[in-house]
Scaffold this active site. Structure first.
Site, mmCIF file in Angstrom:
data_model
loop_
_atom_site.group_PDB
_atom_site.id
_atom_site.type_symbol
_atom_site.label_atom_id
_atom_site.label_comp_id
_atom_site.label_asym_id
_atom_site.label_seq_id
_atom_site.Cartn_x
_atom_site.Cartn_y
_atom_site.Cartn_z
ATOM 1 N N GLU A 114 0.706 -1.102 -0.088
ATOM 2 C CA GLU A 114 0.072 -0.164 0.050
ATOM 3 C C GLU A 114 0.853 1.253 -0.093
ATOM 4 O OE1 GLU A 114 -4.227 0.336 1.924
ATOM 5 O OE2 GLU A 114 -2.730 1.768 3.115
ATOM 6 N N HIS A 231 -15.016 2.087 18.548
ATOM 7 C CA HIS A 231 -13.473 1.789 18.565
ATOM 8 C C HIS A 231 -12.937 1.916 20.157
ATOM 9 C CE1 HIS A 231 -9.005 2.482 18.285
ATOM 10 N NE2 HIS A 231 -9.309 1.903 16.987
#
Length: 362
Positions: A114, A231
């Site tokens: 990436e 989260h």
């Protein structure tokens, strides 16, 4: 040696690890820094990946400086013991930055999965943009997910023969657990929102603005429901449960495993998120995504019309969500079902190039 530290890294590196093992002429050594602990373990279990070295570096409230210093010390010991031929890491986290640095200090080639994502503002996202720019300076193999990422690298002076456009491995992971039917667009009114928030730059005042927008939308849109896997960072968790813990149409949940999160994306009508991975996954699942950020290093989905940058201003969020819920033509255009980030074969391209590199350089 493959180094992972966070949930997104594990998701995106799992196809690469499995492909390297499948080739048979490698002995992959998986190192977990555990920059994220439970969320990392969850993904590794789902893909049946065993860790060879667990550095277990996660502690509550540690600063970036503390994490970086502890990580380089611990990882360097593993590298000098294992003496890998090549070190591979993904993305732009502190784990990836330190893995590249450890490789450089030990004169070991580093491969970056990436590679080439850019906003060109090293403070946004922080510290990720700095990490990935620095990592590019010491990388031997740059696995760029898109043509634009490859172009950014080339424009920065990276040798062209070290840049390989592969697609994004998150599409490999996504396709491994979905069917073609799962990736078809919906033909129903947009009422179900999937929400994710985790980025450091959205803590504090931006999160309060997002919360205000959600309250306004819930008041003005009686059919809107919000599914929110929260989260574990205290900045997000405490806010979410304080503000929305008792709201009947906001369903707060513990973090989901990857397969369950993909199911949540499929079940949603649209997604509101500050996640980079979601910007890649949602278009492939034919789900519109509204991005809670001012900048994105993943412009392809925006250019393709499958994503919108809405920022964190209350008015912008309310306007964009309302329009998506009531403008059928806009919804259908954004839910077209495209995959600008790959065809699900990125891991095989990466593994093949690593094999070629090792055969010619070792």
């Amino acid at each position: 040696m493959i180094v992972v530290g966070t949930r997104p890294e594990a998701i995106k590196m799992a196809p690469v690890i499995l492909e390297l093992k499948r080739l048979g002429n490698f002995s992959p050594c998986v190192v977990a820094t555990a920059q994220h602990r439970e969320m990392l373990d969850q993904v590794l279990r789902e893909f049946s990946i065993e860790v060879d070295h667990d550095l277990d570096l996660m502690t509550n409230g540690q600063t970036l400086s503390q994490l970086t210093s502890r990580c380089i010390s611990a990882l360097d010991k593993v590298v000098t013991t294992e003496k890998p031929h090549i070190i591979i890491a993904q993305g732009d986290t502190t784990t990836t930055f330190v893995a590249a640095l450890a490789a450089f200090y030990n004169r070991i080639p580093f491969a970056h999965v990436e590679a080439g994502l850019r906003t060109f503002d090293i403070m946004d996202p922080f510290p990720e943009e700095f990490n990935r720019q620095v990592v590019s300076k010491i990388t031997r193999l740059h696995f760029a997910p898109t043509d634009s990422a490859a172009r950014y690298l080339f424009n920065e002076g990276i040798p062209k023969d070290s840049i390989i456009v592969t697609g994004n491995t998150v599409i490999d992971a996504l396709m491994s657990i979905t069917t073609t039917h799962d990736r078809q667009r919906l033909d129903r009114p947009a009422r179900k929102m999937l929400l994710t928030i985790h980025r450091r730059e959205n803590f504090g005042e931006p999160l309060r603005r997002i919360g205000k927008a959600l309250h306004m939308l819930l008041a003005s849109e009686p059919e809107l429901t919000i599914n929110w896997p929260v989260h574990p960072n205290p900045n997000v968790k405490e806010f979410a449960w304080t503000e929305f813990g008792n709201h009947p149409r906001v369903h707060l949940k513990e973090p989901l495993g990857y397969a369950k999160f993909v199911s949540a994306m499929i079940e949603a009508d649209f997604i509101v998120s500050d996640s980079g991975g979601v910007q890649e996954e949602a278009p492939a699942l034919a789900r519109p995504v509204l991005v809670l950020r001012k900048e994105t290093e993943r412009p392809e989905a925006v250019v393709a019309g499958a994503a919108q940058l809405v920022g964190t201003e209350t008015e912008s969020i309310v306007k964009s969500v309302s329009e998506l819920m009531h403008n059928t033509a806009l919804y259908k255009e954004m839910a077209k079902g495209i995959s600008p980030y790959g065809d699900g074969k990125a891991a095989s391209r990466i593994a093949a190039k690593i094999a070629e590199f090792c055969n010619s350089n070792m």
